[in-house]
Design an enzyme around this catalytic site. Structure first.
Site, short mmCIF file in Angstrom:
data_model
loop_
_atom_site.label_atom_id
_atom_site.label_comp_id
_atom_site.label_asym_id
_atom_site.label_seq_id
_atom_site.Cartn_x
_atom_site.Cartn_y
_atom_site.Cartn_z
N LYS A 1 56.85 -99.01 83.20
CA LYS A 1 55.77 -99.69 83.95
C LYS A 1 55.58 -101.11 83.41
O LYS A 1 55.96 -101.43 82.28
CB LYS A 1 54.44 -98.93 83.84
N ASP B 1 48.26 -94.09 78.32
CA ASP B 1 49.04 -94.46 79.51
C ASP B 1 49.62 -93.25 80.23
O ASP B 1 50.23 -93.39 81.30
CB ASP B 1 50.19 -95.40 79.12
O1 C5P Z 1 46.26 -93.74 73.48
P1 C5P Z 1 47.35 -94.35 72.66
O2 C5P Z 1 47.89 -93.40 71.63
O3 C5P Z 1 48.41 -94.98 73.45
O4 C5P Z 1 46.63 -95.53 71.89
C1 C5P Z 1 47.13 -96.09 70.69
C2 C5P Z 1 46.02 -96.92 70.06
O5 C5P Z 1 45.73 -98.06 70.86
C3 C5P Z 1 44.69 -96.20 69.91
O6 C5P Z 1 44.63 -95.47 68.70
C4 C5P Z 1 43.70 -97.34 69.94
O7 C5P Z 1 43.63 -97.97 68.67
C5 C5P Z 1 44.35 -98.34 70.88
N1 C5P Z 1 43.83 -98.22 72.26
C6 C5P Z 1 42.56 -98.67 72.55
N2 C5P Z 1 42.08 -98.58 73.83
C7 C5P Z 1 42.85 -98.09 74.83
C8 C5P Z 1 44.16 -97.64 74.55
C9 C5P Z 1 44.62 -97.72 73.25
O8 C5P Z 1 41.84 -99.14 71.67
N3 C5P Z 1 42.38 -98.03 76.07
#
Ligand code: C5P
Length: 274
Positions: A8, A130
């Site tokens: 994406k 995502d």
């Molecule tokens: O959800 P994911 O594991 O992809 O997110 C990785 C990190 O990115 C989270 O631990 C957070 O620190 C940050 N994040 C965030 N807000 C989001 C997505 C991710 O702060 N909407």
């Protein structure tokens, strides 16, 4: 079962505020691309996941393994087996959502093989911010921390030139560099999207990736890539997600192919929105 797991890009990425759970609320248009990893699922006595090339030291840390393991528990079949093979083509750690796409694609496959569960979308969201997008796609307005998905029925007639600089950006670090203290309201990117195919100026003016400012300061080469993409005829150029993948949108494949030749020092792909 043979599945294709798309990459994406983000068209606009507004980080609207920090949440109490440490995540951030955002607003973005997510667009799936015809750049794929391949996933195959075969019958097997145990849960056996292979990823080539590997993306984690331990296979049990791979999002595909975690998705399968947690889904079989969710549906009450803890000892269910499958042989799952992931062939990676989407660059990792680039803001192209490859790992999240793999997890979602696998869950969609297992839903067909093993049956549905009413909480499958909660599982998707818990695996990564995502992942819910890739349960839907191919074009969607995404809000919350990534779990609110509004699919948009639109054909985007662009050629996408992806530039992959050899820079790895940690998502956690990228969010921390934003220094968000205030809360903003969503800009309404979903409403604006219907105008951008005709009006490229709206695209350039209104679809901003908030990560570009801090990340470009740390990695000026990304800013240079953006400038060159526009000089080479892109109607729009930006970073995807928290980077470091950069992309240019073109209305003509020949112009995109000529632009691609200018980036001989980088890994590049030409693809299209799904
Ligand atoms: O959800 P994911 O594991 O992809 O997110 C990785 C990190 O990115 C989270 O631990 C957070 O620190 C940050 N994040 C965030 N807000 C989001 C997505 C991710 O702060 N909407």
């Amino acid at each position: 079962m043979n599945l294709r797991s798309p990459a994406k890009i983000n068209l606009g990425l507004n980080v609207l505020g920090r949440r109490d759970d440490g995540y951030h609320d955002l607003e973005s248009i997510f667009i799936a691309l015809d750049l794929y990893d391949d996933i195959t699922i075969e019958p097997g006595p145990t849960l056996d996941v292979h990823c080539s090339p590997p993306v984690t030291n331990e296979i049990t840390d791979n999002l595909v393994y975690r998705a399968a393991d947690r889904y079989r528990t969710m549906i009450g079949r803890e000892h269910e087996g499958a042989k799952i093979t992931v062939t990676k083509r989407i660059p990792t750690g680039a803001g192209l959502g490859g790992g999240s796409s793999n997890a979602a694609t696998l869950l969609r496959g297992l839903r067909e093989l093993w049956g549905d569960h009413p909480k499958i979308m909660d599982l998707a969201a818990s695996l990564g911010s995502d992942v819910p997008f890739f349960m839907n796609g191919p074009v969607a307005y995404v809000t919350g921390r990534g779990e609110h998905i509004t699919p948009i029925d639109i054909t985007l007639p662009w050629v996408v030139l992806l530039i992959l600089p050899d820079i790895h950006i940690s998502t956690v670090h990228a969010y921390s560099t934003l220094g968000i203290t205030q809360r903003r309201e969503p800009f309404g990117l979903d409403k604006l999207l219907s105008y951008v195919v005709e009006d490229h100026q709206i695209l350039r003016d209104q679809f901003i990736n908030d990560f570009e400012r801090p990340i470009f300061t740390q990695h000026p080469v990304l800013s240079t890539i953006k400038t060159i993409l526009v000089e080479q005829g892109a109607i729009y150029a930006a970073m995807s997600g928290s980077g470091s993948a950069m992309f240019g949108l073109f209305t003509d494949v020949d112009i995109a192919t000529r632009a691609q030749a200018v980036f001989a020092d980088h890994k590049t792909y030409i693809c299209r929105p799904l």
